[in-house]
Design a protein around this motif. Sequence first.
Motif, PDB file in Angstrom:
ATOM      1  N   ASP A   2       0.828  -1.209   0.000  1.00 20.78           N
ATOM      2  CA  ASP A   2       0.000   0.000   0.000  1.00 20.78           C
ATOM      3  C   ASP A   2       0.863   1.261   0.000  1.00 20.78           C
ATOM      4  OD1 ASP A   2      -2.218  -1.641   0.066  1.00 20.78           O
ATOM      5  OD2 ASP A   2      -2.521  -1.426   2.244  1.00 20.78           O
ATOM      6  N   ALA A   3       1.943   1.251   0.759  1.00 25.13           N
ATOM      7  CA  ALA A   3       2.825   2.420   0.819  1.00 25.13           C
ATOM      8  C   ALA A   3       3.501   2.659  -0.527  1.00 25.13           C
ATOM      9  CB  ALA A   3       3.871   2.236   1.915  1.00 25.13           C
ATOM     10  N   LEU A   4       3.969   1.584  -1.172  1.00 26.04           N
ATOM     11  CA  LEU A   4       4.594   1.746  -2.486  1.00 26.04           C
ATOM     12  C   LEU A   4       3.589   2.220  -3.525  1.00 26.04           C
ATOM     13  CD1 LEU A   4       6.964  -1.348  -2.633  1.00 26.04           C
ATOM     14  CD2 LEU A   4       7.603   1.057  -2.458  1.00 26.04           C
ATOM     15  N   ALA A   5       2.380   1.690  -3.487  1.00 28.44           N
ATOM     16  CA  ALA A   5       1.342   2.127  -4.428  1.00 28.44           C
ATOM     17  C   ALA A   5       1.016   3.601  -4.219  1.00 28.44           C
ATOM     18  CB  ALA A   5       0.088   1.274  -4.266  1.00 28.44           C
ATOM     19  N   ALA A   6       0.908   4.028  -2.966  1.00 27.64           N
ATOM     20  CA  ALA A   6       0.624   5.435  -2.675  1.00 27.64           C
ATOM     21  C   ALA A   6       1.778   6.325  -3.138  1.00 27.64           C
ATOM     22  CB  ALA A   6       0.376   5.616  -1.181  1.00 27.64           C
ATOM     23  N   LEU A   7       2.991   5.865  -2.938  1.00 28.86           N
ATOM     24  CA  LEU A   7       4.156   6.637  -3.362  1.00 28.86           C
ATOM     25  C   LEU A   7       4.178   6.799  -4.881  1.00 28.86           C
ATOM     26  CD1 LEU A   7       6.852   7.943  -2.475  1.00 28.86           C
ATOM     27  CD2 LEU A   7       7.903   5.726  -2.855  1.00 28.86           C
ATOM     28  N   ILE A   8       3.899   5.735  -5.602  1.00 25.95           N
ATOM     29  CA  ILE A   8       3.880   5.795  -7.071  1.00 25.95           C
ATOM     30  C   ILE A   8       2.747   6.687  -7.553  1.00 25.95           C
ATOM     31  CG2 ILE A   8       3.481   4.424  -9.154  1.00 25.95           C
ATOM     32  CD1 ILE A   8       5.030   2.156  -7.694  1.00 25.95           C
ATOM     33  N   THR A   9       1.590   6.544  -6.947  1.00 20.90           N
ATOM     34  CA  THR A   9       0.438   7.372  -7.329  1.00 20.90           C
ATOM     35  C   THR A   9       0.721   8.852  -7.090  1.00 20.90           C
ATOM     36  OG1 THR A   9      -1.067   5.560  -6.783  1.00 20.90           O
ATOM     37  CG2 THR A   9      -2.021   7.754  -6.942  1.00 20.90           C
ATOM     38  N   ARG A  10       1.286   9.147  -5.916  1.00 18.45           N
ATOM     39  CA  ARG A  10       1.604  10.544  -5.603  1.00 18.45           C
ATOM     40  C   ARG A  10       2.645  11.095  -6.564  1.00 18.45           C
ATOM     41  NH1 ARG A  10       3.355  10.757   0.090  1.00 18.45           N
ATOM     42  NH2 ARG A  10       5.469  10.601  -0.722  1.00 18.45           N
ATOM     43  N   GLY A  11       3.613  10.263  -6.950  1.00 18.79           N
ATOM     44  CA  GLY A  11       4.623  10.705  -7.901  1.00 18.79           C
ATOM     45  C   GLY A  11       4.044  10.979  -9.279  1.00 18.79           C
ATOM     46  N   LEU A  12       3.121  10.132  -9.713  1.00 18.15           N
ATOM     47  CA  LEU A  12       2.510  10.319 -11.025  1.00 18.15           C
ATOM     48  C   LEU A  12       1.552  11.505 -11.052  1.00 18.15           C
ATOM     49  CD1 LEU A  12       1.797   6.606 -11.993  1.00 18.15           C
ATOM     50  CD2 LEU A  12       3.545   8.121 -12.954  1.00 18.15           C
ATOM     51  N   GLU A  13       0.984  11.834  -9.902  1.00 17.50           N
ATOM     52  CA  GLU A  13       0.055  12.967  -9.826  1.00 17.50           C
ATOM     53  C   GLU A  13       0.771  14.297  -9.675  1.00 17.50           C
ATOM     54  OE1 GLU A  13      -2.426  11.953  -6.572  1.00 17.50           O
ATOM     55  OE2 GLU A  13      -3.700  10.630  -7.763  1.00 17.50           O
ATOM     56  N   GLY A  14       2.053  14.286  -9.468  1.00 19.40           N
ATOM     57  CA  GLY A  14       2.790  15.539  -9.365  1.00 19.40           C
ATOM     58  C   GLY A  14       3.369  15.782  -7.991  1.00 19.40           C
ATOM     59  N   GLY A  15       3.198  14.851  -7.100  1.00 17.88           N
ATOM     60  CA  GLY A  15       3.873  14.937  -5.814  1.00 17.88           C
ATOM     61  C   GLY A  15       3.147  15.764  -4.800  1.00 17.88           C
ATOM     62  N   GLY A  16       3.897  16.280  -3.904  1.00 14.24           N
ATOM     63  CA  GLY A  16       3.349  16.984  -2.762  1.00 14.24           C
ATOM     64  C   GLY A  16       3.468  16.079  -1.535  1.00 14.24           C
ATOM     65  N   ILE A  17       3.944  16.643  -0.491  1.00 14.60           N
ATOM     66  CA  ILE A  17       4.199  15.816   0.697  1.00 14.60           C
ATOM     67  C   ILE A  17       3.061  15.830   1.639  1.00 14.60           C
ATOM     68  CG2 ILE A  17       5.718  15.532   2.688  1.00 14.60           C
ATOM     69  CD1 ILE A  17       8.002  16.476   0.966  1.00 14.60           C
TER      70      ILE A  17
END
Length: 67
Positions: free
Chosen positions: A52-67
């Motif tokens: 789940d953490a890796l999927a969220a990280l990839i999704t956030r990266g593809l959406e443009g990021g933001g912490i």
Amino acid sequence: MSTRSWMAVSRLRALLHGDGGMSTAEYAMGTVAAVAFASLLYDIVTGDSIKDALAALITRGLEGGGI
């Protein structure tokens, strides 16, 4: 070479070349420890929280990021 320095060299040589390596029991314990550690890492990496953490990280990266 004096007797004292010869003894020091002899002692150093014995320390560096004394025991040739691990005994069979030490190899067995090292192998058991390595397998236990590998098993623990496998359980951690294949767990749902990591996926789940890796999927969220990839999704956030593809959406443009933001912490």
